[in-house]
Design a protein around this motif. Structure first.
Motif, PDB file in Angstrom:
ATOM      1  N   LYS A 188       0.447  -1.478   0.313  1.00 22.95           N
ATOM      2  CA  LYS A 188      -0.132   0.194   0.069  1.00 22.95           C
ATOM      3  C   LYS A 188       0.630   1.201  -0.067  1.00 22.95           C
ATOM      4  CE  LYS A 188      -3.810   2.386   2.467  1.00 22.95           C
ATOM      5  NZ  LYS A 188      -4.818   2.369   3.565  1.00 22.95           N
ATOM      6  N   ILE A 189       2.329   1.368   1.191  1.00 27.23           N
ATOM      7  CA  ILE A 189       2.584   2.397   0.917  1.00 27.23           C
ATOM      8  C   ILE A 189       3.320   2.382  -0.477  1.00 27.23           C
ATOM      9  CG2 ILE A 189       5.072   3.153   2.063  1.00 27.23           C
ATOM     10  CD1 ILE A 189       4.562   2.064   4.223  1.00 27.23           C
ATOM     11  N   GLN A 190       4.297   1.730  -1.003  1.00 25.90           N
ATOM     12  CA  GLN A 190       4.835   1.694  -2.050  1.00 25.90           C
ATOM     13  C   GLN A 190       3.424   2.162  -3.522  1.00 25.90           C
ATOM     14  OE1 GLN A 190       6.425  -1.776  -2.576  1.00 25.90           O
ATOM     15  NE2 GLN A 190       7.822  -0.825  -4.488  1.00 25.90           N
ATOM     16  N   ARG A 191       2.633   2.103  -3.435  1.00 23.91           N
ATOM     17  CA  ARG A 191       1.394   2.102  -4.063  1.00 23.91           C
ATOM     18  C   ARG A 191       1.331   3.680  -4.493  1.00 23.91           C
ATOM     19  NH1 ARG A 191      -1.592  -2.640  -2.826  1.00 23.91           N
ATOM     20  NH2 ARG A 191      -2.964  -1.069  -1.825  1.00 23.91           N
ATOM     21  N   VAL A 192       1.082   4.250  -3.295  1.00 22.96           N
ATOM     22  CA  VAL A 192       0.936   5.790  -2.774  1.00 22.96           C
ATOM     23  C   VAL A 192       2.200   6.586  -2.949  1.00 22.96           C
ATOM     24  CG1 VAL A 192       0.287   7.531  -0.558  1.00 22.96           C
ATOM     25  CG2 VAL A 192      -0.942   5.552  -1.417  1.00 22.96           C
ATOM     26  N   MET A 193       3.409   6.044  -2.595  1.00 26.00           N
ATOM     27  CA  MET A 193       4.533   6.191  -3.008  1.00 26.00           C
ATOM     28  C   MET A 193       4.871   7.070  -4.328  1.00 26.00           C
ATOM     29  SD  MET A 193       6.945   3.920  -0.911  1.00 26.00           S
ATOM     30  CE  MET A 193       8.573   5.002  -1.443  1.00 26.00           C
ATOM     31  N   ARG A 194       4.319   6.052  -5.597  1.00 25.44           N
ATOM     32  CA  ARG A 194       4.402   6.191  -7.012  1.00 25.44           C
ATOM     33  C   ARG A 194       3.562   7.632  -7.253  1.00 25.44           C
ATOM     34  NH1 ARG A 194       3.408   1.132  -7.198  1.00 25.44           N
ATOM     35  NH2 ARG A 194       4.927  -0.919  -6.932  1.00 25.44           N
ATOM     36  N   THR A 195       2.692   7.971  -6.429  1.00 22.30           N
ATOM     37  CA  THR A 195       1.933   9.123  -6.763  1.00 22.30           C
ATOM     38  C   THR A 195       2.689  10.159  -6.408  1.00 22.30           C
ATOM     39  OG1 THR A 195       0.754   9.526  -4.750  1.00 22.30           O
ATOM     40  CG2 THR A 195      -0.250   7.735  -6.381  1.00 22.30           C
ATOM     41  N   ILE A 196       4.001  10.467  -5.364  1.00 24.82           N
ATOM     42  CA  ILE A 196       3.977  12.123  -5.111  1.00 24.82           C
ATOM     43  C   ILE A 196       5.129  12.186  -5.861  1.00 24.82           C
ATOM     44  CG2 ILE A 196       5.469  12.670  -3.109  1.00 24.82           C
ATOM     45  CD1 ILE A 196       5.018  10.487  -1.170  1.00 24.82           C
ATOM     46  N   GLY A 197       4.903  13.671  -6.360  1.00 23.28           N
ATOM     47  CA  GLY A 197       6.185  14.192  -7.143  1.00 23.28           C
ATOM     48  C   GLY A 197       7.115  14.322  -6.341  1.00 23.28           C
TER      49      GLY A 197
END
Length: 225
Positions: free
Chosen positions: A212-221
């Motif tokens: 879950k953390i990795q998925r959200v990390m990908r959305t952070i610029g």
């Protein structure tokens, strides 16, 4: 009564003076240890346990951007936007606590940093009040970049492991600057209870948190402090 008032007035002046001095000092000087580190060392000595302790300070540029994104994702999604407090998260935590649910705390990275560096563990109103006070101070005096730097160098990231560099060496046998996204997610995933959970050979619960953390990390610029 007048002597008591004078004493209390002087006591308040000393407190405000010393607290502001401490915050200004740590804006420029690495935090050598925290109250939690001392408490853990005392607990281990009392229990007759080996006092394993690892803490290595690294400037923020020597800590992988992956770990910075991971802790923002897992601990405080609005870190770059708020002024120290996430009142929506605090309200949700309060409501869930009233219902007796297992919750993620409403504390921001700024609040956690203030607590770890200047205060003791606990849930008393006095400690929470002091936490709010120090949170305001570090937001005003340090700014976001320094708060993140101190946070990543001070928090507990394993049993006797404090800070990003020590955690990277302990869990992955590498420097903090070289942490991959998955490794950073692994460290961030255990932060709710770093003495219980492990970043490697993890339980299914922690592996789900990593995903879950990795998925959200990908959305952070790009992070701009």
């Amino acid at each position: 009564m007048s002597r008591l008032k004078t004493f209390l007035f002087k006591l308040c002046l000393w407190f405000f003076g010393l607290s502001i001095f401490g915050v200004v000092l740590y804006k420029f000087v690495p935090v050598p240890f925290t109250p939690l580190m001392v408490i853990r060392a005392i607990e281990n000595k009392v229990d007759g346990k080996e006092n394993y302790f690892s803490h290595d300070w690294e400037p923020l540029e020597n800590i992988s951007i992956n770990l910075q994104k991971a802790v923002i994702t897992s601990e405080d999604g609005t870190f770059l936007k708020h002024n120290g407090f996430d009142f929506i998260a605090m309200q949700k935590a309060y409501k869930n606590n009233e219902r007796g649910r297992r919750i993620k705390g409403g504390s921001t990275i700024s609040q956690q940093t203030a607590k770890n560096v200047f205060l003791w563990q606990g849930r008393s109103y006095i400690r929470k009040g002091l936490e709010a006070y120090f949170t305001v101070l570090i937001e005003l005096i340090w700014g976001k970049e320094r708060i993140m730097e101190v946070y990543l160098n001070s928090i507990e990231m394993g049993n006797g492991v404090y800070g990003a560099q020590a955690a990277a060496e302990h869990w992955y046998r590498k420097d903090a600057v070289n942490l991959t996204a998955r490794e950073a997610a692994g460290i961030a995933a255990i932060l709710p209870n770093p003495r219980k959970y492990t970043a490697t050979s993890s339980s299914s619960y922690i592996n789900r948190r990593k995903d879950k953390i990795q998925r959200v990390m990908r959305t952070i610029g790009k992070i701009e402090y």
